[in-house]
Design an enzyme around this catalytic site. Structure first.
Site, PDB file in Angstrom:
ATOM      1  N   ASP A   1       3.925  -2.372   0.636  1.00 55.83           N
ATOM      2  CA  ASP A   1       2.606  -2.040   0.914  1.00 55.83           C
ATOM      3  C   ASP A   1       2.272  -0.892   0.789  1.00 55.83           C
ATOM      4  O   ASP A   1       1.381   0.194   1.449  1.00 55.83           O
ATOM      5  CB  ASP A   1       2.438  -2.311   2.538  1.00 55.83           C
ATOM      6  CG  ASP A   1       0.915  -2.294   3.006  1.00 55.83           C
ATOM      7  OD1 ASP A   1       0.791  -2.152   4.095  1.00 55.83           O
ATOM      8  OD2 ASP A   1       0.315  -2.630   2.316  1.00 55.83           O
TER       9      ASP A   1
ATOM     10  N   LYS B   1      -0.465   0.228  -5.130  1.00 58.14           N
ATOM     11  CA  LYS B   1      -0.207  -1.336  -5.461  1.00 58.14           C
ATOM     12  C   LYS B   1       0.298  -1.269  -7.213  1.00 58.14           C
ATOM     13  O   LYS B   1       0.815  -2.072  -7.395  1.00 58.14           O
ATOM     14  CB  LYS B   1      -1.838  -2.001  -5.596  1.00 58.14           C
ATOM     15  CG  LYS B   1      -2.255  -2.144  -4.211  1.00 58.14           C
ATOM     16  CD  LYS B   1      -1.246  -2.219  -3.227  1.00 58.14           C
ATOM     17  CE  LYS B   1      -1.853  -1.790  -1.941  1.00 58.14           C
ATOM     18  NZ  LYS B   1      -0.767  -1.956  -0.768  1.00 58.14           N
TER      19      LYS B   1
ATOM     20  N   ASP C   1       2.331  -7.166   0.632  1.00 52.87           N
ATOM     21  CA  ASP C   1       1.058  -6.969   0.844  1.00 52.87           C
ATOM     22  C   ASP C   1       0.301  -6.924  -0.065  1.00 52.87           C
ATOM     23  O   ASP C   1       0.349  -6.477  -1.189  1.00 52.87           O
ATOM     24  CB  ASP C   1       0.852  -6.023   1.916  1.00 52.87           C
ATOM     25  CG  ASP C   1      -0.505  -6.237   2.894  1.00 52.87           C
ATOM     26  OD1 ASP C   1      -1.103  -5.163   3.402  1.00 52.87           O
ATOM     27  OD2 ASP C   1      -0.973  -7.301   2.918  1.00 52.87           O
ATOM     28  N   ASN C   2      -1.289  -7.511   0.055  1.00 56.46           N
ATOM     29  CA  ASN C   2      -2.171  -7.347  -0.890  1.00 56.46           C
ATOM     30  C   ASN C   2      -2.284  -7.619  -2.365  1.00 56.46           C
ATOM     31  O   ASN C   2      -2.491  -7.137  -3.158  1.00 56.46           O
ATOM     32  CB  ASN C   2      -2.617  -5.658  -0.948  1.00 56.46           C
ATOM     33  CG  ASN C   2      -2.804  -5.053   0.258  1.00 56.46           C
ATOM     34  OD1 ASN C   2      -1.631  -4.216   0.774  1.00 56.46           O
ATOM     35  ND2 ASN C   2      -3.718  -5.511   1.199  1.00 56.46           N
TER      36      ASN C   2
ATOM     37  N   GLU D   1      -7.060  -7.589   5.986  1.00 54.45           N
ATOM     38  CA  GLU D   1      -7.066  -7.178   7.378  1.00 54.45           C
ATOM     39  C   GLU D   1      -8.505  -6.825   8.021  1.00 54.45           C
ATOM     40  O   GLU D   1      -9.328  -6.245   7.243  1.00 54.45           O
ATOM     41  CB  GLU D   1      -6.231  -5.837   7.511  1.00 54.45           C
ATOM     42  CG  GLU D   1      -6.489  -4.697   6.698  1.00 54.45           C
ATOM     43  CD  GLU D   1      -5.366  -4.581   5.579  1.00 54.45           C
ATOM     44  OE1 GLU D   1      -5.079  -5.904   5.101  1.00 54.45           O
ATOM     45  OE2 GLU D   1      -5.509  -3.747   4.858  1.00 54.45           O
TER      46      GLU D   1
HETATM   47  O1  OZS Z   1      -4.338   0.946  -1.168  1.00 51.11           O
HETATM   48  C1  OZS Z   1      -3.804   0.336  -0.248  1.00 51.11           C
HETATM   49  N1  OZS Z   1      -2.344   0.649   0.128  1.00 51.11           N
HETATM   50  C2  OZS Z   1      -2.031   1.878  -0.301  1.00 51.11           C
HETATM   51  C3  OZS Z   1      -0.955   2.491   0.536  1.00 51.11           C
HETATM   52  C4  OZS Z   1      -0.498   3.555   0.265  1.00 51.11           C
HETATM   53  C5  OZS Z   1       0.370   4.037   1.325  1.00 51.11           C
HETATM   54  O2  OZS Z   1       1.777   4.207   0.774  1.00 51.11           O
HETATM   55  C6  OZS Z   1       2.097   5.647   0.858  1.00 51.11           C
HETATM   56  N2  OZS Z   1       3.062   5.719   0.043  1.00 51.11           N
HETATM   57  C7  OZS Z   1       3.043   5.938  -1.297  1.00 51.11           C
HETATM   58  N3  OZS Z   1       4.335   5.945  -2.232  1.00 51.11           N
HETATM   59  C8  OZS Z   1       4.997   5.722  -1.053  1.00 51.11           C
HETATM   60  C9  OZS Z   1       6.494   5.463  -1.293  1.00 51.11           C
HETATM   61  F1  OZS Z   1       6.860   4.406  -0.784  1.00 51.11           F
HETATM   62  F2  OZS Z   1       6.581   5.146  -2.526  1.00 51.11           F
HETATM   63  F3  OZS Z   1       7.103   6.618  -0.882  1.00 51.11           F
HETATM   64  C10 OZS Z   1       4.592   5.619   0.201  1.00 51.11           C
HETATM   65  C11 OZS Z   1       0.717   6.298   0.413  1.00 51.11           C
HETATM   66  O3  OZS Z   1       1.142   7.929   0.923  1.00 51.11           O
HETATM   67  C12 OZS Z   1      -0.133   5.724   1.579  1.00 51.11           C
HETATM   68  O4  OZS Z   1       0.233   5.971   2.923  1.00 51.11           O
HETATM   69  C13 OZS Z   1      -4.408  -0.663   0.586  1.00 51.11           C
HETATM   70  C14 OZS Z   1      -5.753  -0.885   0.233  1.00 51.11           C
HETATM   71  C15 OZS Z   1      -6.288  -1.954   0.941  1.00 51.11           C
HETATM   72  N4  OZS Z   1      -7.808  -2.139   0.764  1.00 51.11           N
HETATM   73  O5  OZS Z   1      -8.394  -3.118   1.136  1.00 51.11           O
HETATM   74  O6  OZS Z   1      -8.352  -1.072  -0.001  1.00 51.11           O
HETATM   75  C16 OZS Z   1      -5.811  -2.976   1.993  1.00 51.11           C
HETATM   76  C17 OZS Z   1      -4.462  -3.015   2.184  1.00 51.11           C
HETATM   77  O7  OZS Z   1      -3.681  -3.455   3.004  1.00 51.11           O
HETATM   78  C18 OZS Z   1      -3.856  -1.705   1.331  1.00 51.11           C
HETATM   79  O8  OZS Z   1      -2.310  -1.620   1.716  1.00 51.11           O
HETATM   80 MG    MG Z   2      -1.686  -3.226   2.629  1.00 53.76          MG
END
Ligand code: OZS
Ligand code: MG
Length: 214
Positions: A141, A144, A169-170, A199
């Site tokens: 999650d 992407k 997810d997504n 969501e």
């Molecule tokens: O962009 C979305 N999610 C991106 C989520 C990103 C999250 O994952 C973390 N991360 C990055 N790398 C790592 C790891 F693990 F590599 F270390 C962890 C980032 O800091 C952030 O907290 C999103 C967008 C929508 N939307 O509707 O736009 C809906 C959704 O459910 C979504 O999840």
């Molecule tokens: Mg998500």
């Protein structure tokens, strides 16, 4: 100074949820996101699909990529058997800080390890740092465009075994086309799409469940 959305989400948990009651933490976040401010948690509709997959897999070792505020971390951990553990990776230190407090409010610190940093660095260290052999369940999650490279990295690091489950997810919104193409066409996976909604909205989205065949 102006608060951030994750800070306001945490305050909603501390105000409306009961300490030590994970389900009330999940409910408080969903109410906050429906009534006050949208946030990118997996949410209650897709969350029910997540719950059913976790309950079916009954995992002992779980990896979550993308903690954010800890909503799905709490949701998953609340369903784990006693000795089971979840390692959740978060890149953003501010989000990790909020997630740790949400997890503490739910009383689930003993089952959850929040690890800060990039997946490219931490996935190759999972065995030596955390004594992980393989993951029974991986919940994707995070960014992407990282789903596919991180899945290949998990394979290359021997962190998946025959029967390991990837739940993403997504896969529709925002979408992960390269990942979807890979798990749906690779002979090494058996993939299944669970149609749902983004969501807190009426837009289509869904979860892709993929079994690693070894
Ligand atoms: O962009 C979305 N999610 C991106 C989520 C990103 C999250 O994952 C973390 N991360 C990055 N790398 C790592 C790891 F693990 F590599 F270390 C962890 C980032 O800091 C952030 O907290 C999103 C967008 C929508 N939307 O509707 O736009 C809906 C959704 O459910 C979504 O999840
Ligand atoms: Mg998500």
């Amino acid at each position: 100074t102006q608060s951030t959305r994750p800070q306001r989400l945490l305050h909603a948990v501390q105000k409306n949820a009961t300490r030590g009651d994970p389900r009330s933490v999940v409910k408080a976040i969903d109410n906050f996101c429906r009534q006050k401010e949208w946030a990118m948690n997996v949410g209650d509709e897709k969350g029910c699909i997540l719950d059913s997959v976790v309950s079916e897999v009954n995992p002992v070792t779980v990896l979550e990529l993308g903690t954010y505020c800890g909503y799905s971390t709490v949701r998953i951990a609340s369903l784990l058997p006693p000795r089971a553990k979840i390692i959740t990776l978060e890149f953003n230190p501010d989000y990790a800080k909020i997630a740790r407090q949400v997890i503490a409010w739910a009383g689930l610190e003993d089952k959850i390890q929040v690890v800060e940093g990039p997946s490219g660095e931490w996935i190759p260290k999972m065995k030596e740092q955390f004594g992980v052999k393989t993951f029974d369940l991986v919940f994707l999650d995070h960014w992407k465009d990282r789903y596919l490279p991180d899945t290949k990295l998990l394979e290359d690091c021997g962190l998946l075994r025959k029967g390991s489950i990837l739940l993403a997810d997504n896969v529709i919104c925002p979408g992960t086309p390269d990942y979807l193409e890979y798990v749906r066409n690779s002979p090494r996976y058996k993939s299944q799409y669970f149609k749902s909604h983004l969501e807190y909205t009426k837009a289509e989205d869904g979860l892709e469940k993929s079994v690693f065949l070894g």
